[in-house]
Motif scaffolding. Structure first.
Motif, PDB file in Angstrom:
ATOM      1  N   ALA A  67       0.830  -1.207   0.000  1.00  0.00           N
ATOM      2  CA  ALA A  67       0.000   0.000   0.000  1.00  0.00           C
ATOM      3  C   ALA A  67       0.868   1.261   0.000  1.00  0.00           C
ATOM      4  O   ALA A  67       2.046   1.236   0.360  1.00  0.00           O
ATOM      5  CB  ALA A  67      -0.911  -0.004   1.221  1.00  0.00           C
ATOM      6  N   HIS A  68       0.263   2.354  -0.419  1.00  0.00           N
ATOM      7  CA  HIS A  68       0.934   3.663  -0.455  1.00  0.00           C
ATOM      8  C   HIS A  68       0.425   4.516   0.703  1.00  0.00           C
ATOM      9  O   HIS A  68      -0.691   4.315   1.187  1.00  0.00           O
ATOM     10  CB  HIS A  68       0.644   4.365  -1.785  1.00  0.00           C
ATOM     11  N   PRO A  69       1.227   5.481   1.148  1.00  0.00           N
ATOM     12  CA  PRO A  69       0.776   6.351   2.237  1.00  0.00           C
ATOM     13  C   PRO A  69      -0.582   6.996   1.907  1.00  0.00           C
ATOM     14  O   PRO A  69      -0.822   7.446   0.791  1.00  0.00           O
ATOM     15  CB  PRO A  69       1.885   7.410   2.335  1.00  0.00           C
ATOM     16  N   GLY A  70      -1.458   6.961   2.903  1.00  0.00           N
ATOM     17  CA  GLY A  70      -2.811   7.498   2.731  1.00  0.00           C
ATOM     18  C   GLY A  70      -3.846   6.432   2.389  1.00  0.00           C
ATOM     19  O   GLY A  70      -5.043   6.678   2.499  1.00  0.00           O
ATOM     20  N   ASP A  71      -3.405   5.257   1.957  1.00  0.00           N
ATOM     21  CA  ASP A  71      -4.341   4.174   1.644  1.00  0.00           C
ATOM     22  C   ASP A  71      -4.954   3.605   2.916  1.00  0.00           C
ATOM     23  O   ASP A  71      -4.363   3.670   3.994  1.00  0.00           O
ATOM     24  CB  ASP A  71      -3.635   3.035   0.899  1.00  0.00           C
ATOM     25  N   LEU A  72      -6.130   3.036   2.758  1.00  0.00           N
ATOM     26  CA  LEU A  72      -6.775   2.296   3.840  1.00  0.00           C
ATOM     27  C   LEU A  72      -6.696   0.808   3.494  1.00  0.00           C
ATOM     28  O   LEU A  72      -7.029   0.398   2.389  1.00  0.00           O
ATOM     29  CB  LEU A  72      -8.232   2.712   3.999  1.00  0.00           C
TER      30      LEU A  72
END
Length: 176
Positions: free
Chosen positions: A118-123
């Motif tokens: 996942a990338h930063p900001g993903d849930l």
């Protein structure tokens, strides 16, 4: 009805119920959402309360299913006496195990690999899992409870004869 048929019907009913319940558990469980940042994933305060959502969903589905199916099967098998309680409660345990297994097959994805991808900001949803063994017992409790209620409600002081026999207190035909 032969004893083997009663066992087979009970096993099949709880196997099918376990599959359906496992699918429902996977579909309807509220999962906590991890917020991804540069250091990994974290749960906010609100999301931490949702961690045990799958446990509650599994408990509710299992208890209701075991009450309905256990009650119907116990009523059907009630002439087998205490053996009917045993077969229904063991069937409920089988249903619980199948439900857990199906849910885990359908919805348990390891969290670490998904957090790394996942990338930063993903849930990222938490994995579907039970955090303790007690939700699995809800099937047994539901089946045992309904068996006890039905047995208590239909109990008679004099046993009911399952084969036609003349009553000992009835007078015979008049003798002349």
């Amino acid at each position: 009805m032969p004893w083997a048929k009663a066992v087979v019907v009970t096993v099949v009913v709880f196997l099918v119920a376990g599959v359906v319940a496992g699918w429902a558990w996977q579909q309807f469980s509220p999962l906590a959402q991890y917020t991804v940042d540069d250091r990994g994933g974290s749960l906010g305060e609100e999301q931490m309360t949702r961690i045990f959502g799958p446990d509650g969903t599994f408990t509710a589905i299992g208890f209701v299913g075991a009450v309905v199916l256990g009650g119907a099967l116990f009523w059907w098998l009630r002439n087998y006496g205490p053996w009917s309680v045993a077969i229904v409660t063991l069937g409920a345990c089988l249903g619980s195990g199948v439900s857990w297994g199906v849910g885990m097959l359908l919805g348990h994805d390891p969290l670490d690999a998904r957090l790394r991808a996942a990338h930063p900001g993903d849930l990222v949803a938490a994995p579907l899992e039970l955090h303790t063994w007690t939700p699995a017992v809800s099937w047994l409790v539901g089946a045992a409870l309904v068996c006890a209620v039905i047995a208590a409600a239909s109990w008679r002081a004099d046993p009911v004869a399952t084969t036609p026999q003349p009553a000992a207190s009835e007078p015979g035909p008049p003798v002349h």
